[in-house]
Design a protein around this motif. Structure first.
Motif, PDB file in Angstrom:
ATOM      1  N   THR A  75       0.841  -1.204   0.000  1.00 25.07           N
ATOM      2  CA  THR A  75       0.000   0.000   0.000  1.00 25.07           C
ATOM      3  C   THR A  75       0.871   1.247   0.000  1.00 25.07           C
ATOM      4  O   THR A  75       2.030   1.207   0.422  1.00 25.07           O
ATOM      5  CB  THR A  75      -0.902   0.015   1.246  1.00 25.07           C
ATOM      6  N   PRO A  76       0.329   2.364  -0.464  1.00 21.51           N
ATOM      7  CA  PRO A  76       1.110   3.609  -0.456  1.00 21.51           C
ATOM      8  C   PRO A  76       1.470   4.003   0.968  1.00 21.51           C
ATOM      9  O   PRO A  76       0.726   3.695   1.914  1.00 21.51           O
ATOM     10  CB  PRO A  76       0.146   4.632  -1.080  1.00 21.51           C
ATOM     11  N   PRO A  77       2.586   4.677   1.161  1.00 24.36           N
ATOM     12  CA  PRO A  77       2.965   5.113   2.516  1.00 24.36           C
ATOM     13  C   PRO A  77       1.953   6.115   3.064  1.00 24.36           C
ATOM     14  O   PRO A  77       1.391   6.916   2.325  1.00 24.36           O
ATOM     15  CB  PRO A  77       4.337   5.759   2.308  1.00 24.36           C
ATOM     16  N   LYS A  78       1.725   6.053   4.357  1.00 27.23           N
ATOM     17  CA  LYS A  78       0.781   6.961   5.010  1.00 27.23           C
ATOM     18  C   LYS A  78       1.451   8.316   5.224  1.00 27.23           C
ATOM     19  O   LYS A  78       2.574   8.398   5.706  1.00 27.23           O
ATOM     20  CB  LYS A  78       0.349   6.377   6.351  1.00 27.23           C
ATOM     21  N   VAL A  79       0.757   9.372   4.854  1.00 29.65           N
ATOM     22  CA  VAL A  79       1.275  10.719   5.051  1.00 29.65           C
ATOM     23  C   VAL A  79       1.106  11.103   6.517  1.00 29.65           C
ATOM     24  O   VAL A  79      -0.015  11.148   7.034  1.00 29.65           O
ATOM     25  CB  VAL A  79       0.557  11.743   4.148  1.00 29.65           C
ATOM     26  N   HIS A  86       5.244  20.231   6.772  1.00 29.48           N
ATOM     27  CA  HIS A  86       4.913  20.223   5.360  1.00 29.48           C
ATOM     28  C   HIS A  86       6.062  20.876   4.591  1.00 29.48           C
ATOM     29  O   HIS A  86       6.522  21.963   4.937  1.00 29.48           O
ATOM     30  CB  HIS A  86       3.618  20.986   5.091  1.00 29.48           C
ATOM     31  N   VAL A  87       6.519  20.195   3.542  1.00 32.54           N
ATOM     32  CA  VAL A  87       7.667  20.653   2.759  1.00 32.54           C
ATOM     33  C   VAL A  87       7.189  21.161   1.408  1.00 32.54           C
ATOM     34  O   VAL A  87       6.522  20.431   0.668  1.00 32.54           O
ATOM     35  CB  VAL A  87       8.688  19.508   2.543  1.00 32.54           C
ATOM     36  N   SER A  88       7.518  22.402   1.083  1.00 27.75           N
ATOM     37  CA  SER A  88       7.228  22.953  -0.238  1.00 27.75           C
ATOM     38  C   SER A  88       8.517  23.015  -1.031  1.00 27.75           C
ATOM     39  O   SER A  88       9.496  23.641  -0.607  1.00 27.75           O
ATOM     40  CB  SER A  88       6.615  24.347  -0.131  1.00 27.75           C
ATOM     41  N   ILE A  89       8.524  22.348  -2.182  1.00 31.62           N
ATOM     42  CA  ILE A  89       9.721  22.233  -3.023  1.00 31.62           C
ATOM     43  C   ILE A  89       9.520  23.095  -4.252  1.00 31.62           C
ATOM     44  O   ILE A  89       8.554  22.912  -4.995  1.00 31.62           O
ATOM     45  CB  ILE A  89       9.952  20.769  -3.435  1.00 31.62           C
ATOM     46  N   ILE A 108       6.358  11.945   4.454  1.00 28.93           N
ATOM     47  CA  ILE A 108       6.515  13.363   4.757  1.00 28.93           C
ATOM     48  C   ILE A 108       5.601  14.164   3.838  1.00 28.93           C
ATOM     49  O   ILE A 108       5.716  14.044   2.608  1.00 28.93           O
ATOM     50  CB  ILE A 108       7.976  13.802   4.567  1.00 28.93           C
ATOM     51  N   PRO A 109       4.715  14.982   4.369  1.00 28.40           N
ATOM     52  CA  PRO A 109       3.824  15.766   3.495  1.00 28.40           C
ATOM     53  C   PRO A 109       4.617  16.789   2.682  1.00 28.40           C
ATOM     54  O   PRO A 109       5.503  17.452   3.203  1.00 28.40           O
ATOM     55  CB  PRO A 109       2.876  16.457   4.477  1.00 28.40           C
ATOM     56  N   PHE A 110       4.295  16.912   1.402  1.00 25.43           N
ATOM     57  CA  PHE A 110       5.053  17.804   0.526  1.00 25.43           C
ATOM     58  C   PHE A 110       4.160  18.335  -0.585  1.00 25.43           C
ATOM     59  O   PHE A 110       3.106  17.777  -0.897  1.00 25.43           O
ATOM     60  CB  PHE A 110       6.240  17.069  -0.113  1.00 25.43           C
ATOM     61  N   GLU A 205      -1.610  14.517  -6.210  1.00 23.35           N
ATOM     62  CA  GLU A 205      -2.099  15.886  -6.300  1.00 23.35           C
ATOM     63  C   GLU A 205      -1.123  16.899  -5.721  1.00 23.35           C
ATOM     64  O   GLU A 205      -1.350  18.112  -5.817  1.00 23.35           O
ATOM     65  CB  GLU A 205      -3.448  16.001  -5.586  1.00 23.35           C
ATOM     66  N   SER A 206      -0.058  16.426  -5.117  1.00 25.55           N
ATOM     67  CA  SER A 206       0.934  17.325  -4.532  1.00 25.55           C
ATOM     68  C   SER A 206       1.930  17.848  -5.557  1.00 25.55           C
ATOM     69  O   SER A 206       2.838  18.597  -5.207  1.00 25.55           O
ATOM     70  CB  SER A 206       1.688  16.613  -3.397  1.00 25.55           C
ATOM     71  N   VAL A 207       1.802  17.453  -6.819  1.00 26.88           N
ATOM     72  CA  VAL A 207       2.648  17.981  -7.897  1.00 26.88           C
ATOM     73  C   VAL A 207       1.868  19.077  -8.609  1.00 26.88           C
ATOM     74  O   VAL A 207       0.820  18.821  -9.205  1.00 26.88           O
ATOM     75  CB  VAL A 207       3.054  16.874  -8.888  1.00 26.88           C
ATOM     76  N   LYS A 208       2.374  20.302  -8.541  1.00 27.64           N
ATOM     77  CA  LYS A 208       1.681  21.464  -9.082  1.00 27.64           C
ATOM     78  C   LYS A 208       2.491  22.076 -10.226  1.00 27.64           C
ATOM     79  O   LYS A 208       3.565  22.640 -10.011  1.00 27.64           O
ATOM     80  CB  LYS A 208       1.474  22.528  -7.992  1.00 27.64           C
TER      81      LYS A 208
END
Length: 485
Positions: A75-79, A86-89, A108-110, A205-208
């Motif tokens: 399963t996908p890793p749990k955030v 929260h990391v903004s790249i 890690i939330p990003f 959805e975290s890729v903008k």
């Protein structure tokens, strides 16, 4: 690297090493007692003698995850939004995407912001060579690179075609031996590696895309307010940690330090790059075009470097000394003029003229070569929640092939640092800088400093008579003889 299957798989951190990929052996009782006795003697001298070094256990690769820090998961890793910041790249190049992937696997939330509208909006460079990072990429869940090409021989010629240096596995091992890629370089198109990384974030959805950062402000409550232009409109977002992975002309770096801190440093040369399909060279028979050989040719000033780009193409890089003004003007004249300039300068041995002539203009570019002086760590400490990686932190010339390697190592180091530093301490109380950033930046700047210096030195000695020294070793080994030339 081992060949992998194409089934969908997920990765999560290895519990044995907590995602670090390494462990330390326990200190033996004998060593502990020895240190305690030495420290007691030190205290008796009231600090006048030398303080003994505290013993640390030997580092070894975790035998559960084989050093990657990751294990397979169904399963996908749990955030872990409550545990981690929260990391903004900022920047969707190799380093930025790698950090996003490393955060994803570690829960890690990003959010990854890229100013381009989509993956193919603009050229993302040509080929790169994975050196140290050929093993490190396993820390991103990549255990095979189907588009990667392994080279096992490197040859240096003078402009007449005489071999003046040769090294690599096939230089020392017979051609019918069982070669492995353990100590070999892996060549891959930059976009291919970027695509492999992005595939792990497919549908996330975290890729903008289409987000251009124009400003940020460190606010209260551990927040940073980010200001973007999106489709011509101003939009705001907030985060806990801002990471500039946006290249040599980083917006994050400029907003953090201003324009006056350290300008770009011109390295007195430019490069012209091209990609040539081997099918365009059907009438040329050369052992140099076996998709496993890297070769370079030089006259002591101009130098061309040719490496496998894929199994059916090569990438060439011509570099030569030139004034900054002329380099800028030449690069602005477009691929047709750049190709003419490259061909004019390399009427050398076969198959070099044929390769350049067969390269189509839409596969040619050129630019002046820059880096920056080494970053003062104190500058980064002025911000509590902002840091840099890759070319934004330590841009370097392409002549040692270290740019992408260092960016990948930066990304893995930072993600592991967040996973460890924010898991074992309350980062909201002590701050992200103390929990993570200070250690990360110290390691990152220390590791990359020698690469920046060596890459700048290479820009000089690779375009001098030093490179014409005969010997079966990399050309940098002869730079110590520069005073004798």
């Amino acid at each position: 690297m081992k060949e992998g299957s194409h089934e969908k798989k997920y990765w999560c951190i290895c519990k044995e090493c907590q995602g670090q990929g390494i462990k330390r052996r326990r200190i033996s009782k004998k060593v502990r007692l020895s240190y305690q006795l030495a420290y007691c003697e030190f205290e008796k001298t009231k600090g006048e003698s030398e303080i003994p070094n505290r013993p640390v256990g030997e580092v070894y690769s975790c035998n559960i995850c084989n050093g990657s820090g990751l294990i397979k998961s169904d399963t996908p890793p749990k955030v872990e939004k409550e545990k981690f910041p929260h990391v903004s790249i900022i920047g969707g190049g190799i380093g930025g995407v790698a950090l996003a992937v490393a955060c994803f696997h570690r829960g890690i939330p990003f959010t990854l912001y890229e100013r381009d509208k989509n993956f193919n909006a603009r050229s993302q460079g040509y080929g790169l060579t994975l050196q140290q990072a050929s093993r490190a990429i396993e820390g991103f869940g990549i255990f095979s690179l189907k588009d990667g090409v392994v080279s096992t021989k490197h040859i240096v010629h003078n402009s007449e075609g005489e071999v003046i240096g040769e090294w690599g596995m096939r230089r020392w091992v017979s051609s019918d031996s069982n070669l492995t890629s353990k100590r070999s370089n892996v060549h891959i198109a930059r976009q291919s590696l970027r695509s492999v990384l992005l595939q792990q974030l497919e549908g996330n959805e975290s890729v903008k895309w289409g987000h251009q950062l124009v400003d940020f402000e460190e606010a209260e409550n551990d927040n940073i307010i980010l200001k973007f232009i999106v489709n011509g409109e101003i939009k705001y977002n907030k985060t806990n940690l801002l990471v500039g992975a946006d290249g040599i002309r980083s917006s994050v770096r400029r907003l953090l330090f201003g324009d006056s801190v350290d300008s770009l440093r011109y390295l007195d040369c430019m490069v012209i790059l091209g990609i040539c399909s081997l099918s365009a060279l059907e009438d040329i028979k050369s052992s140099l075009l076996d998709s496993a050989t890297v070769f370079q040719t030089t006259n002591g000033q101009e130098r061309i470097y040719i490496m496998p780009y894929s199994v059916d193409s090569v990438m060439w890089q011509l570099s030569f000394p030139i004034s900054e003004e002329k380099a800028k003007n030449l690069s602005l004249q477009g691929p047709k003029v750049l190709k003419e300039e490259a061909c004019r300068r390399t009427q050398w041995h076969s198959p070099i003229p044929q390769i350049l002539e067969a390269t189509t203009e839409n596969q040619i570019s050129g630019y002046p070569v820059y880096d920056r002086t080494l970053l003062n760590p104190a500058l980064l400490k002025c911000s509590k929640q902002v840091t840099l990686l890759g070319d934004a932190a330590h841009p370097m010339s392409p002549f040692k092939g270290q740019g992408a390697n260092q960016a990948l190592l930066d990304a893995l180091s930072l993600a592991r640092g967040i996973s460890k530093g924010c898991n074992s301490s309350n980062w909201r109380d002590v701050g992200i800088r103390k929990s993570v950033l200070s250690n990360y930046e110290e390691e990152m700047l220390s590791r990359s400093a020698i690469k920046v210096k060596d890459s700048a030195s290479a820009a000089k000695f690779l375009h001098s008579k030093i490179i014409l020294f005969k010997g079966d070793k990399p050309r940098g080994s002869f730079s110590k003889f520069k005073d004798d030339i």
